[in-house]
Enzyme design. Sequence first.
Site, PDB file in Angstrom:
ATOM      1  N   SER A 167      18.061  -3.248 115.655  1.00 41.42           N
ATOM      2  CA  SER A 167      19.273  -2.854 115.109  1.00 41.42           C
ATOM      3  C   SER A 167      19.302  -1.364 115.630  1.00 41.42           C
ATOM      4  O   SER A 167      18.385  -0.553 115.730  1.00 41.42           O
ATOM      5  CB  SER A 167      19.124  -2.675 113.568  1.00 41.42           C
ATOM      6  N   LEU A 168      20.716  -1.031 116.347  1.00 46.50           N
ATOM      7  CA  LEU A 168      20.984   0.052 116.642  1.00 46.50           C
ATOM      8  C   LEU A 168      21.560   1.155 115.616  1.00 46.50           C
ATOM      9  O   LEU A 168      21.705   2.354 115.839  1.00 46.50           O
ATOM     10  CB  LEU A 168      21.802  -0.037 117.900  1.00 46.50           C
TER      11      LEU A 168
ATOM     12  N   LYS B  13      24.631 -11.065 105.124  1.00 49.59           N
ATOM     13  CA  LYS B  13      25.899 -10.893 104.822  1.00 49.59           C
ATOM     14  C   LYS B  13      26.634 -11.690 103.774  1.00 49.59           C
ATOM     15  O   LYS B  13      27.642 -11.070 103.318  1.00 49.59           O
ATOM     16  CB  LYS B  13      26.566 -10.892 106.003  1.00 49.59           C
TER      17      LYS B  13
ATOM     18  N   ASP C 236      33.319  -4.189 109.606  1.00 51.54           N
ATOM     19  CA  ASP C 236      33.723  -4.731 110.987  1.00 51.54           C
ATOM     20  C   ASP C 236      34.905  -5.000 111.443  1.00 51.54           C
ATOM     21  O   ASP C 236      35.489  -5.042 112.784  1.00 51.54           O
ATOM     22  CB  ASP C 236      33.003  -6.270 111.153  1.00 51.54           C
TER      23      ASP C 236
ATOM     24  N   LEU D  49      32.664  -9.601 121.885  1.00 52.33           N
ATOM     25  CA  LEU D  49      32.047  -8.711 120.964  1.00 52.33           C
ATOM     26  C   LEU D  49      30.596  -8.099 121.293  1.00 52.33           C
ATOM     27  O   LEU D  49      29.714  -7.421 120.560  1.00 52.33           O
ATOM     28  CB  LEU D  49      31.970  -9.447 119.572  1.00 52.33           C
TER      29      LEU D  49
HETATM   30  P1  NAP Z   1      27.515 -16.946 114.206  1.00 51.05           P
HETATM   31  O1  NAP Z   1      28.079 -16.765 112.770  1.00 51.05           O
HETATM   32  O2  NAP Z   1      26.145 -17.699 114.555  1.00 51.05           O
HETATM   33  O3  NAP Z   1      28.649 -17.721 115.109  1.00 51.05           O
HETATM   34  C1  NAP Z   1      28.349 -17.875 116.565  1.00 51.05           C
HETATM   35  C2  NAP Z   1      29.734 -18.778 116.784  1.00 51.05           C
HETATM   36  O4  NAP Z   1      29.534 -19.026 118.554  1.00 51.05           O
HETATM   37  C3  NAP Z   1      29.882 -20.227 116.168  1.00 51.05           C
HETATM   38  O5  NAP Z   1      30.969 -20.545 115.923  1.00 51.05           O
HETATM   39  C4  NAP Z   1      29.024 -21.106 117.258  1.00 51.05           C
HETATM   40  O6  NAP Z   1      29.549 -22.484 117.224  1.00 51.05           O
HETATM   41  C5  NAP Z   1      29.551 -20.544 118.586  1.00 51.05           C
HETATM   42  N1  NAP Z   1      28.600 -20.889 119.411  1.00 51.05           N
HETATM   43  C6  NAP Z   1      27.109 -20.447 119.567  1.00 51.05           C
HETATM   44  N2  NAP Z   1      26.477 -21.021 120.704  1.00 51.05           N
HETATM   45  C7  NAP Z   1      27.499 -21.523 121.294  1.00 51.05           C
HETATM   46  C8  NAP Z   1      27.669 -22.517 122.735  1.00 51.05           C
HETATM   47  N3  NAP Z   1      26.547 -22.473 123.404  1.00 51.05           N
HETATM   48  N4  NAP Z   1      28.552 -23.172 122.998  1.00 51.05           N
HETATM   49  C9  NAP Z   1      29.914 -22.919 122.186  1.00 51.05           C
HETATM   50  N5  NAP Z   1      29.806 -22.321 120.970  1.00 51.05           N
HETATM   51  C10 NAP Z   1      28.735 -21.479 120.704  1.00 51.05           C
HETATM   52  O7  NAP Z   1      27.469 -15.424 115.107  1.00 51.05           O
HETATM   53  P2  NAP Z   1      28.004 -14.050 114.867  1.00 51.05           P
HETATM   54  O8  NAP Z   1      27.640 -13.394 113.790  1.00 51.05           O
HETATM   55  O9  NAP Z   1      29.291 -14.553 114.494  1.00 51.05           O
HETATM   56  O10 NAP Z   1      27.966 -13.325 116.158  1.00 51.05           O
HETATM   57  C11 NAP Z   1      28.504 -13.838 117.294  1.00 51.05           C
HETATM   58  C12 NAP Z   1      28.528 -12.639 118.415  1.00 51.05           C
HETATM   59  O11 NAP Z   1      29.031 -11.649 118.016  1.00 51.05           O
HETATM   60  C13 NAP Z   1      26.837 -12.133 118.470  1.00 51.05           C
HETATM   61  O12 NAP Z   1      26.756 -12.152 120.001  1.00 51.05           O
HETATM   62  C14 NAP Z   1      27.037 -11.105 117.926  1.00 51.05           C
HETATM   63  O13 NAP Z   1      25.911 -10.152 118.799  1.00 51.05           O
HETATM   64  C15 NAP Z   1      28.435 -10.377 118.232  1.00 51.05           C
HETATM   65  N6  NAP Z   1      28.615  -9.349 117.006  1.00 51.05           N
HETATM   66  C16 NAP Z   1      28.980  -8.131 117.604  1.00 51.05           C
HETATM   67  C17 NAP Z   1      29.531  -7.251 116.848  1.00 51.05           C
HETATM   68  C18 NAP Z   1      29.837  -5.970 117.244  1.00 51.05           C
HETATM   69  O14 NAP Z   1      29.906  -4.931 116.437  1.00 51.05           O
HETATM   70  N7  NAP Z   1      30.216  -5.658 118.399  1.00 51.05           N
HETATM   71  C19 NAP Z   1      29.711  -7.589 115.340  1.00 51.05           C
HETATM   72  C20 NAP Z   1      29.230  -8.710 115.065  1.00 51.05           C
HETATM   73  C21 NAP Z   1      28.988  -9.780 115.969  1.00 51.05           C
HETATM   74  P3  NAP Z   1      29.095 -23.470 115.787  1.00 51.05           P
HETATM   75  O15 NAP Z   1      29.912 -23.023 114.744  1.00 51.05           O
HETATM   76  O16 NAP Z   1      29.651 -24.931 116.273  1.00 51.05           O
HETATM   77  O17 NAP Z   1      27.600 -23.458 115.984  1.00 51.05           O
END
Ligand code: NAP
Length: 301
Positions: free
Chosen positions: A19-20, A78, A119, A241
Site C-alpha cells: 500500500s502506498l 471493501k 474512488d 487504472l
Molecule cells: P477485481 O475486482 O478483481 O476485478 C478485476 C476485473 O478484471 C474482473 O472483471 C475480472 O474478470 C477482470 N479480469 C481479470 N483478469 C482478466 C483477464 N486475464 N482477462 C480478462 N479479464 C480479466 O479487481 P479491482 O479491484 O476491480 O482492480 C482492478 C484493477 O484496477 C487493478 O489493477 C487495480 O490495481 C486497479 N485499481 C486502481 C485504482 C487506482 O486508484 N488507480 C483503484 C482501484 C483499482 P472476471 O470478473 O471475469 O473475473
Amino acid sequence: MITSKTKLLGVIGYPLEHSLSPLMHNAAIQAINAQQAQQNLIDYIYLPFPIKPENLNAAITGFSAIGVQGFNITIPHKQTIMPLLSEVSDIAQAVGAVNTVYKTHSHRTHQGWTGTNTDVAGFLAPLQTYRWDMHQKVAVILGNGGASRAVVAGCIQLGFAEIHIIGRSIEKLTAFQQSWLNSPLAISLKIHKWDKLSSLISQADLLVNTTPIGMYPNIQESPVDEKVFDKLSPGAIVYDLIYIPNPTKFLQQAQERGAIAIDGLEMLVQQGAAALELWLQQSVPVDVMRYSLHKHLGLNK
Ligand code: NAP
C-alpha cells in the site's frame, strides 16, 4: 513528531505491504504542519493495519475503543465492512463498496462509523480537467470487477450517453448490469463479451481498463490487441487504472495512435486527497501527495 495527543488514521486490508497510502497521507500531514504556526499544528499519523478477514469485526470495534479518527479500506474488506457501519453514503451504496470511513457525528457524540467511496471522485478528477461535454459520448469499460463499479458511477455522473461494459463471463456481466438497474443511480448499461470489442472500439470516446492485465510484473501484456487498437478514434481518451508500470503497454498503444492517455496514479492521489479532506475538514496539499508517490516510484514527471 508523535505526541501523547496524536490522533490515528490508517488503512485496513490484507495484505498491506504494497500500500502506498501511508506514504502519501503522512507526506501531506507533514506538509500541512510545515506551513502552520505551532498552535495550529494538526497532530495526526496514518498507519497500516493489516487485518485478516476473520478479525475485521474485532478490529472495527477496537478502532472505536482506541479512538481512531478515520480509515481507508482496501482488498479484501471493501464490501464486507458495509454491514459493520452505521451509515453508508449513496455513492458507496451505488458502487457497492466503501473505501473511506469517518466517524458518524450526531449531536456531537460519536455514533459509530460512516462509510463512503472516494474512488469515484478520484477517477473523475483527471477527466474533469478536459472540460468535455460527455452527453453525446460513449464510454467503453474493460472489466466488471470492483474498480469497474467506481468507473461506472463516475461515467454516470459525467452524463455519458452510452456506457458499455466488456467482460469474460456472461453470468457476471448480467449480474453487474442488474445491480445497476437496482441501484440508487438506476441506469441501463450495455454488456458485451470481449469478442465485441473489435466492433465497439471505434465508437469509444472514453476507453477505460479496469482489469489487472498489464500490471507489474506482466508489463508486456495489454487487454487490447494491436489490430483492435488500430480502430480507436485518435481523439479518444484512454484511461488505465493501473499505476505500475507507468505508463502501461495499454497506454503506450493509445499514445502511439494519438489518443489522450491517463494513468491510474492520479486516481490514487485524488481518492486519497478526498479522504484526507473528509477526516481533517480542511483542504490538503494534493501536489505533495502526488510528488511523494512519483518520488517513491522513481517517476520523473
Ligand atoms: P477485481 O475486482 O478483481 O476485478 C478485476 C476485473 O478484471 C474482473 O472483471 C475480472 O474478470 C477482470 N479480469 C481479470 N483478469 C482478466 C483477464 N486475464 N482477462 C480478462 N479479464 C480479466 O479487481 P479491482 O479491484 O476491480 O482492480 C482492478 C484493477 O484496477 C487493478 O489493477 C487495480 O490495481 C486497479 N485499481 C486502481 C485504482 C487506482 O486508484 N488507480 C483503484 C482501484 C483499482 P472476471 O470478473 O471475469 O473475473
